[in-house]
Design a protein around this motif. Sequence first.
Motif, mmCIF file in Angstrom:
data_model
loop_
_atom_site.group_PDB
_atom_site.id
_atom_site.type_symbol
_atom_site.label_atom_id
_atom_site.label_comp_id
_atom_site.label_asym_id
_atom_site.label_seq_id
_atom_site.Cartn_x
_atom_site.Cartn_y
_atom_site.Cartn_z
ATOM 1 N N LYS A 146 0.835 -1.708 -0.103
ATOM 2 C CA LYS A 146 -0.278 0.264 -0.178
ATOM 3 C C LYS A 146 0.896 0.892 0.174
ATOM 4 O O LYS A 146 0.303 1.952 -0.622
ATOM 5 C CB LYS A 146 -1.066 -0.092 1.240
ATOM 6 N N ASN A 149 1.634 2.487 -3.269
ATOM 7 C CA ASN A 149 -0.196 2.940 -4.455
ATOM 8 C C ASN A 149 0.949 3.586 -5.092
ATOM 9 O O ASN A 149 0.363 3.273 -6.049
ATOM 10 C CB ASN A 149 -1.135 2.779 -3.892
ATOM 11 N N HIS A 150 0.938 4.673 -4.833
ATOM 12 C CA HIS A 150 1.546 5.858 -5.622
ATOM 13 C C HIS A 150 2.402 6.301 -6.012
ATOM 14 O O HIS A 150 2.550 7.669 -6.324
ATOM 15 C CB HIS A 150 0.103 6.998 -4.935
ATOM 16 N N SER A 151 3.529 5.843 -5.597
ATOM 17 C CA SER A 151 5.123 6.295 -6.029
ATOM 18 C C SER A 151 5.717 5.146 -5.845
ATOM 19 O O SER A 151 5.233 3.557 -5.784
ATOM 20 C CB SER A 151 5.326 7.800 -4.419
ATOM 21 N N ASP A 157 8.779 10.069 -4.194
ATOM 22 C CA ASP A 157 9.065 10.245 -5.295
ATOM 23 C C ASP A 157 10.551 10.034 -5.195
ATOM 24 O O ASP A 157 10.886 9.565 -6.814
ATOM 25 C CB ASP A 157 8.991 10.585 -6.405
ATOM 26 N N LYS A 186 3.685 -4.445 -6.866
ATOM 27 C CA LYS A 186 4.688 -3.204 -6.183
ATOM 28 C C LYS A 186 6.122 -3.847 -5.097
ATOM 29 O O LYS A 186 6.769 -2.712 -5.782
ATOM 30 C CB LYS A 186 3.516 -2.474 -6.228
#
Length: 468
Positions: A146, A149-151, A157, A186
Amino acid sequence: MAARPILYYAQFSPPSRACLLTSKLINLNIETKSINFEKKENHSEWFLKINPRHTVPVLVDRGVSLSDSHAIITYLVDQYGKEQHEHLYPKDLLKRAIVNERLYYENGVLFQAAKDFAARIFYGGEISYNNHSKKLCHNAYKFLDKFLNHSNYVAGDQLTVADVSINTSLITLDKLVPVEEQRYPKIHTWMQRMKNELPDYKMNEAGAQQLFQRFEDSLVENMTKHGLLFSFFVFISIEHSLAMVKPCLYFALFSPPARACLITAKLIGLDIDVKHVNFAQKEHLSDDFIKLNPQHQVPIFVDDDNEIYVDSHAIICFMVSKYAKDDSLYPTNLTQRARVDHRLHFENGVLFQVIKDLVARNIYGGEGEFNQKSLDMCQNAYGFLESFLQNGKYVVGNTMTVADISINTTLITLNMLIPVDQTRYPNIVAWMELMKSLPDYEDINVKGADALYKRIITVMAENKNKSN
């Protein structure tokens, strides 16, 4: 010219590798000294002076010792990193907080899974990888998946020390409980990225392989020692109990939870068969015993219908609910029962954790003195118990319940180790006197508590002699 920082490390240690990798990321010319655990160098007098916990890594810089990898790697970046390294531990407070959060996750969740494997295999004598340890791993993997999830990295980043710390733990766990690409895509992608971006990654992989091999070697050693040595005896004992109509309790006198079950049975007049489990002979680790309880612990209660119950709290509540003549020990009234349940959870999650902490530190951890954390945990638990007893003679009002029994079996050992201050805790002292009315109190409770007390004290003395 200022002396270089010195890092004491062991390559198999994930936290040590995190420090080595961080120093390489910031191009720090650090002095490294490998500690030989086979030769017990971590228990030598000189090493204990820089780290009384006898663990690695230890960083010595400007006359100060740091002995936690998370503190070390953040310090190294802050103290020695250049401007181009700031992304590893950002000065921006919000970004830094996210990195810290991930470091706490690594320490409190991910690395705990590795410690659970180690405790069970290196010290507990288990002969296979425990399902509980595997579940801890998968739970940790889910969180990490989790985070990603976005990086591309665990805290945003850019690469940070959190990626470094998490990676060193994960690549060993991956050998024990594989990170399946389909289940955790991931994480799988991130692991490949770390392999490409972290310096001297072969060192990291070699260290992970060393630790994995330690696990494998210990499993073989445990199987050689204990394998089938006692399985025939235990198998006959278990098969006999399952064929009987009378309920059966698997028991060890030193165990507070086991004593709580035996005392409860006596208190309600329940006729049970008692099977003593010899921990010194590793009977609790035999294949047939583990069929009864994969956690290889006592107590185990086999009821007259051959149903098997584990965990003392569940057992004593079941005993009273099924066999007692009334519900005074475990009320059917939901409000009263909730209060009793609360005290049982206090015993399990707070009071008994002090015993577990003492055992972990002083029996398995090699400590020769009571750790301040253990002492603080104990006084904290005593404080809660004292407050429970402000509203009645017993822990839930003026009637004895199973909560009193459970708490008392743990407390009398703790009282031998860390005495209850009569001035500070008068309610506890008065309650302990009341509890002496329990059946066979001296022969069961006091003798059992004394056995556990002597075991801890004896090992502490041995540990102290070793370190002197």
